[in-house]
Design an enzyme around this catalytic site. Structure first.
Site, PDB file in Angstrom:
ATOM      1  N   ASN A 179       0.817  -1.211   0.000  1.00 42.38           N
ATOM      2  CA  ASN A 179       0.000   0.000   0.000  1.00 42.38           C
ATOM      3  C   ASN A 179       0.853   1.264   0.000  1.00 42.38           C
ATOM      4  O   ASN A 179       0.383   2.341  -0.363  1.00 42.38           O
ATOM      5  CB  ASN A 179      -0.919  -0.017   1.228  1.00 42.38           C
ATOM      6  CG  ASN A 179      -2.120   0.861   1.040  1.00 42.38           C
ATOM      7  OD1 ASN A 179      -2.463   1.235  -0.075  1.00 42.38           O
ATOM      8  ND2 ASN A 179      -2.756   1.209   2.141  1.00 42.38           N
TER       9      ASN A 179
ATOM     10  N   ASP B 159     -11.144   7.585  41.193  1.00 42.32           N
ATOM     11  CA  ASP B 159     -11.948   7.335  39.995  1.00 42.32           C
ATOM     12  C   ASP B 159     -11.466   8.220  38.857  1.00 42.32           C
ATOM     13  O   ASP B 159     -10.476   8.945  38.980  1.00 42.32           O
ATOM     14  CB  ASP B 159     -13.439   7.562  40.279  1.00 42.32           C
ATOM     15  CG  ASP B 159     -13.736   8.987  40.741  1.00 42.32           C
ATOM     16  OD1 ASP B 159     -12.804   9.820  40.769  1.00 42.32           O
ATOM     17  OD2 ASP B 159     -14.910   9.274  41.056  1.00 42.32           O
TER      18      ASP B 159
ATOM     19  N   TYR C 298     -41.176  17.775  42.059  1.00 38.85           N
ATOM     20  CA  TYR C 298     -42.591  18.044  41.787  1.00 38.85           C
ATOM     21  C   TYR C 298     -43.184  17.147  40.701  1.00 38.85           C
ATOM     22  O   TYR C 298     -44.392  17.160  40.480  1.00 38.85           O
ATOM     23  CB  TYR C 298     -42.778  19.504  41.361  1.00 38.85           C
ATOM     24  CG  TYR C 298     -42.329  20.510  42.389  1.00 38.85           C
ATOM     25  CD1 TYR C 298     -42.763  20.431  43.713  1.00 38.85           C
ATOM     26  CD2 TYR C 298     -41.474  21.545  42.030  1.00 38.85           C
ATOM     27  CE1 TYR C 298     -42.341  21.368  44.652  1.00 38.85           C
ATOM     28  CE2 TYR C 298     -41.051  22.475  42.969  1.00 38.85           C
ATOM     29  CZ  TYR C 298     -41.485  22.376  44.281  1.00 38.85           C
ATOM     30  OH  TYR C 298     -41.074  23.286  45.198  1.00 38.85           O
TER      31      TYR C 298
END
Length: 1232
Positions: free
Chosen positions: A353, A517, A771
């Site tokens: 290639n 973490d 709510y």
């Protein structure tokens, strides 16, 4: 024998056809970013194009054959001519030495026949040859022949002419024809071929517009490599007089139109090299060519060229140091693009290639002093001198109290969060340390765990959230970052000062203590980045000034009560594999707040055990630049692609006491980057991000489907799914999953009960989570059948099984709802499509159509949308709203693009009103419908295109997706969504096969259990079994003798039944159940996996159609009963554009029609607005352009004002004239 039949021996031609990627690269069209020539701009531009590298390679092989002939001394070469027809046939012709038209003595074949029609034939096998050519392996032109429908060659050499043609992929050929011609005629070699475009996944005999541009650029590169040869395309030559002419094409103006200095160009016998400056910094790019071969993946020559520039910049750096200026060479490098075109003897590439040069190059000897002088003249050099002096720096130093000693009392009053060391005295036995913690809970752990002696020399300062990225020394942003200012103040740092010794500071060590973490890794990285960017010498000369404090992420307690601590999951997983039979309990420490004070005291009792010293080398700033500089997007993409492809676990070796910057970046910081992408980018198969998947899994596992308050639901989900990123973000995700307005979700997986947002603000106007209520929608259960759940792969977190790695819904949800996300180095913007169209796409694939064909028919759409979708000038989609334009200037807007909120539209109209384009607005819109009346100034609009553009009634929809593939690999899709369809199709069909197999197994087990039960009941009723006098063991033996099946290693399923189970009625019921089970088994055996899929798609289609009809009816119902009426303006009314033709498969397969169709692109009509004299481009030429509506209105007003002034002047002149005419006759004659 069946196994033996799997093994095949292919012919070389068949191998090329079956595995072309081994020879010419990928034959799939994919998006690649590269330089191409822009004819309008007259220069090179960096663009993302749809490129087929395999097709490019087979054209390139013939081009390189022609260019290799330049080095042939048998005759002077003067031209290479390339012609590409509309039918896709390509002809390449050159003169020069020519190919000998003689038969080979060894093979009895003509040389042209061997060169073009027999693999492994070449004239380049002599490794002692000093020719600088591209050919090496003997494949070249033969690969082009094999991958073409037809291939012909004409050679004329020394009075002879040779003709031969091949077809059927070089398998068949005509007999060679040789004739005598006039010896005076010029030699030539002409190759004509028609590539097999379908083999490259392209339309038959058609080269795409993008590939034409790529080939044009490729031929242009060849012309630059050999400027003495006339190289032309379709009769138009590339007239490069020198390499410098070509290099100038890469110079681009800044945003203000200013041009950069001319490139530095040096040419020699070994080739040419150019350094092209840009006034704005960008991604470093190098373009290399070796003997005419474009090395797309760079190589040793590109590295050498960069080293030339790097070393010269280092010389510049040394020269500027004499003036006390420190230059940031890494940032200066970003202002340069490098061209390196080499002529090499016997070059070696990484493969056939030839994408990368691997041999040691012979580089042009660039005069270093000339290059250094060139660099010193660069206008952008001063901008990258590492100084932070100036008024703003002085202000910041003054605010921070830098440069003066502050008492503990002053520090306490100015930095309330700082817990300072209790003494300011220095003691050589102790290193004064400032512990920087992630948040207040970590601060409490540190403060409560330090001993009294440690507190004398140790301070604690908490950081909140993410720190500012100060990589580019943006002091204006730093001025607004109180946290960093306070940290610098606590340390006694001064901006702009060069520190040689940490003894100059209040603390001699900064100990970073964060969670173990990904977010903790990010904070560490930002701290390192801040200090390296502002005070690099402090880190270079004081190893360990920044140190990392590590705490266990997992603690294991064994049965003997001994404990083991693990500082990385990699270390823990390794221990698990070697202790598989050991019983233990594990505790996960995701945050520092998990540790108890007793554990904290244990950590600080032996600080050295938990501490790693950071060592920063002089060149580490380059790597940190790549990670944190906003302009290094391509580097981060490459970094993430490689990291994501790695299947092993990567982590820092905590046993070492020193940590290098490369180790930190590639082994710890990489976890934050990967986690950031995982959170932000969706999975291709289920279209969900991890937080959405956790929500769906947790809600589906709840007993019942009762409505729950969002605020309470988020707590439940966090608990059962091991979610670690705060309930606020989880609540936002829940709300977004339930939004069902147009432009929200086409399929809302959750039901909204309350104010979940509307089109007014595209969902941002939702009520607080405490709510509003939600629950699972009925469509969600159809999309995610419960029968799939036992067959999915599940994630394990903190030792417990949680949500699936990914779901496999019956439709690719990613296409139904779309996805938007910004990750680390990657972003995704996939629009939604109509779910019934996605269902039709899946049905078409079941019918045999290819995903590549099906996806072309999908058109973006939002459920409830009342506008239309058109094709744009660049092939993109355009969402167009709808309106009625009346002759009196009134406009009734009934739809806007779903990506635009009603509020944003109103804001835009307000701006037009301030410019007198709009005189009045009346908004009657609701939560999910648009109904707005406007009154426009007369003459503001002259065409419908102006109206749509000025009123923001059209929005372009681009598809730019990056998703996780089924195997978890981060995959950029660019504009091609076919892989999403294919991945989902393969996974879903495979799941149906497994589900069918599992269900058959369950039904057969159920049938066996029922038949066993029947045996027992029958024997009992016939009196053959005496239960009253039998023991448990004797009953078990009886069941075994009857051949009954065991369930859970017992016969309890029949022995633990009540006495009523043995009645005649029960026996009849049992016989009926057996009959029903047998029918179900028979039906399932006759049902193919695809039929199971089609049945579930039918169910979904019916449910969704009902859902959509309800939504649309609600929208129409909310509109005004009496909308505006009047005479419609024909010139300004939107036209009804034609629909595009439906693309169907040419290879069979039944297409399923889709609901949404895109309308054809039609160029907008020319504007009828007057020219108002606005100059074009700020340069010469004195041209003018059509003005905007605001400018036209302003122009009309000015004209009216001028007309009124002229009228007034005329009126005054008339009055004066009349008065003079009345007075003149009365005056004495002698006055005249």
């Amino acid at each position: 024998m069946a196994e033996a039949s799997k093994y095949k021996k292919l012919t070389p031609i068949d191998h090329v056809l079956i595995r072309p990627e081994m020879y010419v690269g990928s034959v799939d069209t994919s998006s690649s970013s590269m330089f191409v020539f822009d004819h309008e701009k007259g220069r090179m531009v960096w663009e993302s194009l749809k490129v087929n590298h395999g097709l490019l390679k087979i054209v390139d092989e013939i081009l390189l054959n022609a260019s290799d002939n330049i080095a042939n001394k048998g005759g002077r070469m003067t031209y290479i001519r390339v012609h590409i027809t509309e039918a896709g046939e390509i002809t390449i012709e050159n003169d020069g030495a020519g190919i000998p038209i003689v038969r080979s003595k060894e093979h009895k074949l003509y040389i042209p026949e061997m060169v073009f029609g027999h693999l492994l034939t070449s004239s380049n096998y002599d490794d002692t040859s000093q020719n600088a050519v591209a050919g090496r392996h003997g494949y070249g032109a033969k690969l082009t022949n094999i991958l073409s429908h037809r291939f012909s060659v004409c050679c004329r050499t020394k009075g002879k002419e040779f003709h031969m043609s091949w077809h059927d992929h070089m398998r068949r050929a005509t007999a060679p024809r040789v004739s005598n011609v006039d010896p005076k005629e010029k030699n030539l070699t002409r190759v004509k071929f028609l590539p097999d475009y379908e083999r490259f996944g392209l339309d038959a005999n058609k080269i795409s517009h993008d590939m034409k541009r790529v080939l044009h650029k490729r031929i242009m590169d060849l012309a630059a490599m050999f400027p003495s040869i006339e190289i032309s395309l379709n009769g138009v030559p590339f007239a490069f007089k020198s390499f410098a002419d070509y290099a100038m094409l890469y110079s681009s103006p800044s945003s203000s139109g200013e041009m950069p200095p001319a490139p530095f160009v040096y040419e020699s016998r070994n080739g040419a090299i150019a350094f092209i400056p840009s006034l704005t910094a960008g991604t470093r790019r190098i373009f290399g060519v070796v003997n005419g071969v474009v090395t797309h993946n760079g190589g040793t020559h590109c590295n050498a060229a960069q080293e030339v520039l790097q070393s010269s910049l280092e010389s510049v750096e040394k020269a500027l140091k004499k003036d006390n200026k420190v230059i940031d060479t890494n940032r200066v490098l970003r202002h340069f693009m490098i061209l390196v075109f080499l002529v090499q003897v016997q070059p070696k590439f990484d493969s056939q290639n030839k994408a990368r040069l691997v041999s040691v190059p012979t580089m042009p000897r660039v005069p270093r002093q000339e290059l250094m002088d060139f660099l010193l003249r660069m206008p952008f050099l001063e901008a990258h001198v590492n100084t932070v002096t100036g008024q703003l720096a002085d202000e910041l130093n003054k605010e921070m109290g830098a440069g003066r000693r502050m008492s503990s009392k002053s520090l306490i009053s100015s930095i309330t969060k700082l817990v300072d060391a209790t003494t300011t005295r220095r003691d050589p036995r102790f290193v004064r340390t400032l512990i920087v913690t992630e948040g207040d809970s970590a601060k409490a752990l540190a403060q409560n765990s330090l001993s009294s002696d440690q507190k004398r020399y140790t301070g604690v300062f908490p950081l909140r959230g993410k720190l500012l990225n100060v990589r580019n020394k943006n002091l204006k942003r730093l001025k607004n970052c109180k946290e960093l200012q306070e940290l610098f103040c606590a340390l006694g740092l001064e901006l702009g000062k060069i520190y040689k010794d940490a003894e100059e500071l209040r603390y001699q060590r900064l100990l970073v203590m964060t969670d173990q973490d990904a977010d903790g890794s990010h904070i560490k990285g930002l701290v390192i980045n801040a200090f390296e960017a502002l005070w690099p010498s402090l880190l270079n000369r004081n190893p360990g000034f920044i140190s990392i404090f590590s705490t266990p992420i997992v603690k294991v307690r064994l049965r003997d009560k001994s404990t083991h601590s693990f500082f990385s999951l990699k270390e823990f997983h390794k221990w698990q594999k070697t202790h598989g039979n050991v019983s233990y309990t594990a505790k996960y420490y995701k945050a520092l707040g998990t540790s108890t004070t007793a554990e904290g005291k244990e950590y600080f009792k032996d600080m050295d055990k938990h501490t790693m010293r950071l060592v920063v080398e002089r060149n580490d700033h380059k790597l940190l630049d790549s990670v944190f500089d906003s302009q290094e997007v391509e580097w981060r993409k490459d970094w993430m692609t490689k990291a994501n492809a790695y299947t092993g676990e990567v982590d820092i070796d905590r046993s070492k006491k020193t940590l290098t910057v490369p180790d930190f970046v590639h082994k710890e910081m990489v976890h934050f980057a990967l986690a950031g992408n995982a959170r932000a980018l969706a999975h291709a198969v289920d279209g969900l991000k991890p937080s959405q998947r956790k929500i769906l899994w947790a809600i589906m596992r709840r007993s019942g489907n009762e409505s729950a308050k969002v605020a309470q639901l988020s707590g439940y989900i966090s608990e059962v799914s091991a979610f670690h990123h705060g309930e606020m973000s989880l609540q936002e995700t829940i709300i977004k999953m339930a939004q069902n307005f147009t432009g929200g979700n086409n399929i809302n997986l959750l039901i909204p009960e309350g104010q979940f947002g509307s089109r007014q603000q595209l969902g941002n106007d939702h009520a607080a989570a405490r709510y509003i209520f939600t629950k699972l929608s009925s469509l969600a259960r159809i999309l995610f059948p419960s029968e799939d759940e036992p067959l999915l792969d599940y994630v394990t977190e903190e030792g417990q099984q949680v949500e699936p790695n990914h779901y496999v819904p019956i439709l690719p949800l990613l296409l139904c709802n779309g996805s938007v996300g910004i990750g680390f180095g990657f972003a995704s913007n996939i629009p939604p499509f109509h779910p019934l169209d996605v269902s039709a796409a899946v049905r078409s694939m079941i019918n045999g159509e290819a995903a590549k064909v099906v996806v072309r028919r999908l058109v973006p759409w939002a459920v409830g949308y009342q506008g239309e979708v058109r094709r744009g000038p660049e092939g993109e989609f355009i969402a167009a709203g709808s309106y009625q334009y009346y002759v009196d200037g009134r406009v009734h807007v009934t739809e806007i693009p779903w990506t635009l909120s009603i509020e944003a539209f109103r804001d835009h109209i307000s701006v037009l009103a301030s410019k007198d384009v709009v005189q009045r607005i009346a908004d009657y819109s609701g939560a999910n419908h648009v109904d707005i009346d406007l009154e426009l100034t007369n003459g503001a609009m002259t065409t419908y295109a102006e109206c749509e553009s000025e009123l923001s009634l059209t929005q372009r929809i681009y598809i730019n997706g990056t998703v996780f593939s089924p195997t978890g690999v981060l995959t950029p899709l660019e504009g091609d969504l076919a892989p999403v369809l294919q991945w989902h199709y393969d996974r879903r069909l495979d799941l149906y096969k497994k589900r069918r197999q599992r269900n058959l197994g369950l039904l057969e087990a159920e049938l066996a259990r029922e038949k066993s039960t029947l045996k027992f009941v029958t024997h009992f009723r016939e009196g053959k079994i005496d239960i009253v006098n039998a023991t448990d063991d004797s009953l078990a033996k009886t069941c075994s003798k009857l051949g009954m099946v065991r369930v859970d290693d017992s016969y309890d399923y029949v022995l633990r039944k009540p006495i009523t189970f043995y009645t005649k009625t029960s026996l009849e019921n049992l016989n009926r159940k057996i009959s029903e089970t047998e029918k179900r088994i028979d039906k399932l055996k006759k049902t193919a996996p695809v039929q199971m899929w089609l049945d579930e798609l039918d169910r979904f289609d019916r449910a969704f159609e009902e859902h959509e009809n309800t939504a649309v009816a609600t929208i129409l119902k909310e509109r005004r009963v009496n909308p505006p009426t009047g005479d419609v303006s024909r010139n300004l009314q939107q036209p009804r554009l034609e629909l595009e033709e439906v693309k169907v498969s040419s290879s069979g397969g039944k297409s399923v029609p889709m609901r949404v169709r895109v309308r054809k692109y039609v160029p907008p009509p020319p504007s009828k607005r007057p020219h108002v004299g606005q100059s074009v481009g700020g340069g010469g030429g004195g041209g003018s352009v059509r003005s905007s509506a605001a400018a036209v209105v302003a122009h009309v007003k000015a004209e009216k004002k001028a007309a009124r002034a002229r009228s007034m002047q005329k009126m005054l002149l008339d009055v004066v004239a009349r008065q003079v005419a009345r007075v003149l006759p009365r005056l004495p004659w002698f006055l005249f």
